[in-house]
Write a protein that holds these residues in place. Structure first.
Motif: not given
Length: 153
Positions: A30-42
């Motif tokens: 879940r943290l890995t997906r959240l990090k990926a979402d954070e990069h796309s959000l940035k």
């Protein structure tokens, strides 16, 4: 019994450790997906900032264009108003000229004798035509303020 109680506790701790490890694996995913979402959000936020800057520059350019158009339109409107006033004055002067010309034409017409309707029409009197022309000229001179050389003042 002591030994079996210890073994049961050890087994229970081992099972709880296995569940904790499993839960840590799920949390890691879940943290890995959240990090990926954070990069796309940035990336999306960066694109929005860029689009906003471009829009602000475009709005500034539009404001300058509107200001230029307003100034040009104002000057053209003023020129059109001035030209309209000049045309109005020239129409008034043209109306006066037409009136004077009609006076000259009326004065230059031949005089008809009502008693001799069947008689041939007499030629116009040159003296009357000259008098009408002189009257029209003097009227023009008074209204336009012509100088002695005949040029408008």
């Amino acid at each position: 019994m002591n030994h079996s109680l210890g073994m049961a506790i050890e087994t229970l701790v081992a099972i709880l450790l296995m569940l904790t490890i499993g839960y840590c694996i799920v949390l890691n995913k879940r943290l890995t997906r959240l990090k990926a979402d954070e990069h796309s959000l940035k990336a999306v936020i960066g694109e929005l900032i860029t689009a906003t800057e471009i829009a602000e520059r475009a709005i500034g350019g539009l404001k300058l264009a509107v200001r230029d158009v307003n100034e040009n339109l104002g000057s053209q409107l003023a020129a059109a108003t001035q030209m309209s006033d000049q045309l109005y004055k020239q129409l008034g002067e043209a109306d006066n000229v037409v009136r004077r010309l009609s006076k000259i034409a009326i004065a230059a017409r031949p005089v008809t004798n009502p008693e001799a309707a069947a008689a041939p029409v007499a030629k116009p009197s040159p003296a009357k035509a000259v008098a009408a022309a002189a009257e029209a000229f003097s009227e023009r001179r008074r209204s336009n303020g012509l100088g002695s050389n005949g040029i408008a003042a």
